[in-house]
Design a protein around this motif. Structure first.
Motif, short mmCIF file in Angstrom:
data_model
loop_
_atom_site.label_atom_id
_atom_site.label_comp_id
_atom_site.label_asym_id
_atom_site.label_seq_id
_atom_site.Cartn_x
_atom_site.Cartn_y
_atom_site.Cartn_z
N ARG A 182 0.82 -1.22 0.00
CA ARG A 182 0.00 0.00 0.00
C ARG A 182 0.85 1.26 0.00
O ARG A 182 0.47 2.27 -0.60
N GLU A 183 1.99 1.21 0.66
CA GLU A 183 2.80 2.43 0.81
C GLU A 183 3.87 2.58 -0.26
O GLU A 183 4.20 3.70 -0.65
N GLN A 184 4.43 1.46 -0.73
CA GLN A 184 5.57 1.54 -1.64
C GLN A 184 5.38 0.80 -2.95
O GLN A 184 6.09 1.05 -3.92
N GLY A 185 4.44 -0.15 -2.99
CA GLY A 185 4.21 -0.90 -4.21
C GLY A 185 4.93 -2.24 -4.21
O GLY A 185 5.74 -2.54 -3.33
N PRO A 186 4.64 -3.07 -5.22
CA PRO A 186 5.11 -4.45 -5.20
C PRO A 186 6.62 -4.62 -5.36
O PRO A 186 7.17 -5.63 -4.93
N ALA A 187 7.29 -3.65 -5.95
CA ALA A 187 8.74 -3.79 -6.13
C ALA A 187 9.49 -3.78 -4.81
O ALA A 187 10.67 -4.16 -4.76
N ALA A 188 8.81 -3.38 -3.71
CA ALA A 188 9.48 -3.26 -2.41
C ALA A 188 9.28 -4.47 -1.50
O ALA A 188 9.76 -4.46 -0.36
N ILE A 189 8.59 -5.53 -1.98
CA ILE A 189 8.28 -6.65 -1.08
C ILE A 189 9.26 -7.82 -1.21
O ILE A 189 9.11 -8.85 -0.55
N GLY A 190 10.28 -7.66 -2.03
CA GLY A 190 11.18 -8.77 -2.32
C GLY A 190 11.84 -9.38 -1.09
O GLY A 190 11.89 -10.61 -0.94
N ASP A 191 12.36 -8.53 -0.19
CA ASP A 191 13.05 -9.05 0.98
C ASP A 191 12.11 -9.84 1.88
O ASP A 191 12.54 -10.81 2.54
N LEU A 192 10.84 -9.46 1.93
CA LEU A 192 9.87 -10.20 2.74
C LEU A 192 9.62 -11.59 2.17
O LEU A 192 9.49 -12.57 2.91
N LEU A 193 9.57 -11.69 0.84
CA LEU A 193 9.40 -13.00 0.21
C LEU A 193 10.60 -13.89 0.50
O LEU A 193 10.44 -15.09 0.83
N VAL A 194 11.79 -13.33 0.40
CA VAL A 194 13.00 -14.11 0.64
C VAL A 194 13.07 -14.57 2.10
O VAL A 194 13.42 -15.73 2.39
N ALA A 195 12.72 -13.69 3.02
CA ALA A 195 12.73 -14.06 4.44
C ALA A 195 11.71 -15.15 4.73
O ALA A 195 11.94 -16.04 5.57
N SER A 196 10.58 -15.10 4.05
CA SER A 196 9.56 -16.14 4.22
C SER A 196 10.10 -17.50 3.80
O SER A 196 9.92 -18.51 4.50
N HIS A 197 10.80 -17.54 2.68
CA HIS A 197 11.35 -18.82 2.23
C HIS A 197 12.39 -19.35 3.22
O HIS A 197 12.38 -20.55 3.55
N ALA A 198 13.26 -18.48 3.69
CA ALA A 198 14.28 -18.92 4.64
C ALA A 198 13.65 -19.49 5.90
O ALA A 198 14.12 -20.50 6.45
N SER A 199 12.56 -18.89 6.35
CA SER A 199 11.87 -19.37 7.55
C SER A 199 11.24 -20.74 7.30
O SER A 199 11.29 -21.63 8.17
N MET A 200 10.66 -20.94 6.13
CA MET A 200 10.06 -22.23 5.81
C MET A 200 11.13 -23.31 5.62
O MET A 200 10.93 -24.47 5.98
N ARG A 201 12.25 -22.91 5.10
CA ARG A 201 13.35 -23.85 4.87
C ARG A 201 14.01 -24.27 6.19
O ARG A 201 14.25 -25.45 6.43
N ASP A 202 14.27 -23.30 7.05
CA ASP A 202 15.10 -23.55 8.24
C ASP A 202 14.29 -23.83 9.50
O ASP A 202 14.67 -24.71 10.28
N ASP A 203 13.21 -23.08 9.72
CA ASP A 203 12.43 -23.25 10.95
C ASP A 203 11.30 -24.26 10.80
O ASP A 203 11.10 -25.11 11.65
#
Length: 397
Positions: A299-320
């Protein structure tokens, strides 16, 4: 409808005519979904951000006068024939007497009759023929698509006064009790409530929803699905174990669900449970926060700014949560190395697909990179395609 959708609708009608010897009265369809972020949070009363995709399951329906329901699928030549008044005896106690795929539509019929208070004797019999272009086993919820298509078709045919949330609940009950998969309600809600160019921000406790504009096209972005081809099943194995771990964690903290656990509670939890349970809980708690952060960022910055959140989500699913597999990790890593804005596995895990948010002019580059990485690792070639946020379940014709 897209060309692919038209083919599936035509296939459902043709199958109906072939197996039931008549023309269908109508066709209905419901989409699969991609979950942008928020994995294994739904059955913990948390937050999710899915969107419906253009791939759909179609059902052709015709009425019968003998109180029976017959179902057939393009994926299985067997016609399954059950009396409507036998459904209560089948579910859940005798569900294993039916082919697994047939439990989805028959379970929806059973759940709809119960939810609406309709006596089976007062509902007209139906024949249902299904065809789909939702990839099966890819984590794109082919199951919710068949549930959603069945629900809208039967609700209209039987004249049921049930809203879309009630239809989604019937789909979830079918999946939980008729099929035996302990899933939450995210997939059914996404399939029912999908909107063009938008995601559905869903509070899985209250079932309140907000439409969130994704803005992919305006930002020059595409969502690429990298289907690993590794099949999974939610009715068995690791999914149920992960859910049990979440329940242990909530019980240790004395809360109804992990939705009620904050990041600040995690240090206390570490002293109460074993390391595996702690990491399972940590994934869910941090993933809930990532969903909220993604909605705000869109809502505040647009879709180009969500990349790091997607990557962190994958790391959490992989490791935790430990639900990734080498093929999914390869898909994510290769996409990021080729310039994707962000990438993560999507769906329940243990196989299925990864998603990558990619600039339009880099889609082929990411596709080539993932294909090459799979070949170098000795994996079977992935199936790679783009998806677009699309409308939810509806009557087609």
């Amino acid at each position: 409808m897209t060309t692919t959708d038209t083919r599936s609708a035509d296939a459902a009608r043709a199958l109906f005519a072939e197996r039931f010897g008549a023309e269908a009265a109508g066709t209905w369809s419901a989409p699969g979904r991609v979950n942008l972020i928020g994995e294994h949070t739904d059955y913990n009363d948390g937050f999710v951000l899915p969107f419906a995709i253009q791939h759909r399951t179609h059902v052709a329906l015709g009425a019968r006068d003998d109180g029976r329901i017959r179902v057939v699928s393009a994926f299985d030549a067997q016609v399954v024939d059950v009396a409507l008044d036998e459904l209560d005896a089948l579910f859940p106690e005798r569900r294993d007497s039916l082919p697994e795929w047939a439990r989805y539509p028959l379970g929806v019929a059973w759940a709809l009759l119960a939810a609406s208070g309709t006596a089976p004797s007062s509902a007209i019999g139906v024949d249902l023929a299904f065809a789909s272009d939702v990839p099966v086993g890819a984590g794109l919820s082919s199951s919710a698509a068949i549930e959603g298509a069945t629900a809208v078709a039967l609700a209209e045919t039987w004249g049921l006064d049930l809203d879309r949330v009630a239809l989604a609940k019937a789909g979830r009950r079918a999946e939980n009790e008729a099929v035996g998969a302990p899933t939450g309600i995210m997939d059914q809600m996404a399939s029912m409530l999908g909107r063009t160019d938008s995601a559905i921000f869903l509070d899985c406790r209250s079932l309140e929803t907000q439409v969130v504009d994704l803005g992919f096209a305006d930002a020059g972005l595409e969502l690429v699905v990298i289907d690993t081809g590794v099949k999974h099943s939610h009715a068995t194995g690791g999914y149920g174990e992960r859910r049990a771990a979440c329940e242990r964690g909530a019980a240790a903290l004395g809360v109804p669900a992990l939705r009620d656990v904050t990041l600040g509670d995690l240090p206390r939890l570490a002293d109460l449970v074993d390391d595996v349970t702690f990491r399972r809980v940590r994934h869910v708690v941090t993933e809930n926060q990532r969903v909220l952060d993604t909605v705000r960022t869109l809502r505040e910055q647009g879709p180009a700014a969500i990349g790091d959140l997607l990557v962190a989500s994958h790391a959490s699913m992989r490791d935790d949560f430990e639900i990734s597999v080498p093929e999914l990790d390869t898909a994510v890593e290769s996409a990021l190395a080729a310039g994707a804005v962000g990438a993560r596995m999507t769906g329940g895990g243990f196989g299925g697909a990864a998603i990558a948010l990619v600039a339009h002019d880099r889609v082929q580059t990411v596709t080539d990179a993932a294909t090459a990485a799979f070949e170098a690792s000795g994996f079977a070639a992935p199936t790679i395609f783009t998806v677009a946020p699309s409308p939810g379940a509806a009557r087609d014709a």
